[in-house]
Write a protein that holds these residues in place. Structure first.
Motif: not given
Length: 431
Positions: A69-78, A155-160, A379-382
């Motif tokens: 699930e974390e891998r699928e949501d990795s495009r969203v910047l926490k 993660f440029f596309n996820s930035l505000k 794997v974790y996109k951390d």
């Protein structure tokens, strides 16, 4: 996992080798064949470590639903990552302004190109700036600055929108600071991290073939822009010293070839050839220092010889002088190759800590660590492994030059900070 980083490094390394042997300068070194053999041994050792087969620490967790699930949501910047990005950007802006003001007395944003060369040599004459309180704070917290560009680019596309504006302002201030100081390193690091981000985006997104071609063009454009700026900075330095060309820099160690492979490939375009030569010499002249070092005996530096900052600390707090024992100091005394002015490759710095006998093992270990950190990010996109990977990648690019990420006190504290964070967060991931 498909390996992403090492193929790029191999191509780049082969360019530096090719330019050194067939570029503008015919170097006067003890042995071309011995130098070539050692370069190949070290590059092969690095690749062996990178491609070494081992049980991946997090392999068992790949079948865990939470990890998937974390891998699928990795495009969203926490949220926590975004906060760290903002803090990192602000740290760069504040610390770079402090740096310039401490050394030059003002942060110039208008006529910076007119004083590139003079500011560069003024910075060198300034001496130690660590004594200033602002610089001490900058050194201790430099690790905070190492997250902004990796997060911002990958993660440029996820930035505000505000985050994207902040990233742009950070890059602008960082570049102005570099130009104030008459250096290209800061700008070069931004370019290097951008190239890495394009490589790593394949782990975060699944780009189409058209997007991949666009990314390649972006890399090419960024590199060309950097080369143009790099050429202007180097020319400004030469003019300040009254030099008509780089030829005068290495006249005691080489002769100049009138025609090279690059002259033919560029149809003798003077501007283009000049830019290639400046960059080619910049990234490859350190092999001369390596060639001299191979003829020099090892002196024990107690494992600290890879870092000028560590040796400075040893002298400051323990009263131990180690720099004179390094290969860099020895070849300056024996061959006249200036320590601190000309490079000797990162290999020589590492060998000053390990000796050339154990250097291939050290390069194997370096390649192994690089691969492990890359795998964790895949794997974790951390962002913790991402920031650490960015610094390792910078060092890979600087292998023909010096041990870049360990030299200044701020850089050393920064990489130590990232290493500790990487280990601590890794334990949390395993739990």
């Amino acid at each position: 996992m498909n390996k992403k980083i090492m193929p790029f490094i191999n191509i780049y390394s082969l360019f530096t080798i090719f330019y050194y042997f067939f570029g503008r300068y015919d170097w006067e070194i003890p042995s071309y064949s011995k130098l070539f053999l050692w370069i190949i041994i070290l590059l092969v050792s690095l690749n062996m470590g990178y491609y070494f087969k081992y049980e991946f620490t997090f392999k068992k967790k790949l079948n865990n639903g939470k990890v998937i699930e974390e891998r699928e949501d990795s495009r969203v910047l926490k949220t926590d990552y975004y906060k760290l990005f903002v803090i990192s950007c602000l740290s760069i802006i504040i610390f770079q302004v402090i740096w310039v003001v401490t050394v030059l007395g003002e942060f110039n944003v208008i006529n910076i190109f007119e004083s590139l060369g003079s500011n560069y040599y003024e910075r060198l004459d300034f001496g130690k700036d660590e004594s200033a309180l602002g610089m001490q704070i900058r050194t201790l917290f430099w690790g905070l600055t190492l997250f902004a560009y990796p997060i911002g680019f990958v993660f440029f596309n996820s930035l505000k929108l505000s985050g994207k504006i902040l990233l742009f302002v950070t890059i602008l201030i960082d570049m102005i600071a570099a130009l104030n100081m008459g250096i290209s390193k800061n700008i070069g690091d931004i370019v290097i991290i951008y190239i890495l981000s394009v490589i790593l985006k394949k782990y975060v997104h699944s780009p189409s073939k058209k997007k991949e071609e666009t990314n390649k063009k972006k890399i090419l454009i960024v590199i060309l822009l950097f080369l143009t700026m790099f050429g202007a900075i180097q020319q400004s330095r030469d003019e300040t010293k009254g030099m008509s060309s780089q030829n005068q820099l290495f006249s005691n160690f080489s002769t100049v070839r009138e025609d090279t492979f690059f002259d033919v490939m560029t149809f003798n375009n003077v501007g283009l050839v000049s830019t290639i030569d400046r960059m080619g010499v910049y990234v490859s002249h350190g092999y001369t220092g390596l060639a001299f070092s191979l003829e020099t005996s090892f002196q024990n530096t107690y494992g600290l010889g890879f870092s000028r900052a560590l040796m400075d600390y040893a002298r400051q707090y323990l009263g131990i002088e180690l720099m004179t024992k390094t290969y860099m100091s020895q070849i300056e005394a024996s061959y006249g190759w200036p320590n601190g002015m000309y490079w000797s490759t990162a290999y020589v710095w590492f060998a000053s800590a390990t000796s050339f006998l154990f250097l291939p093992l050290a390069m194997f270990f370096f390649g192994y660590i690089l691969s492990k950190v890359e795998k964790r990010f895949s794997v974790y996109k951390d962002v913790y492994s991402l920031a650490f990977l960015a610094q390792l990648f910078i060092q890979m690019v600087y292998l023909p030059a010096n041990a870049q990420i360990f030299q200044s006190r701020s850089a050393l504290i920064g990489i130590i900070t990232l290493s500790v964070i990487y280990v601590i967060t890794g334990r949390k991931i395993r739990r």
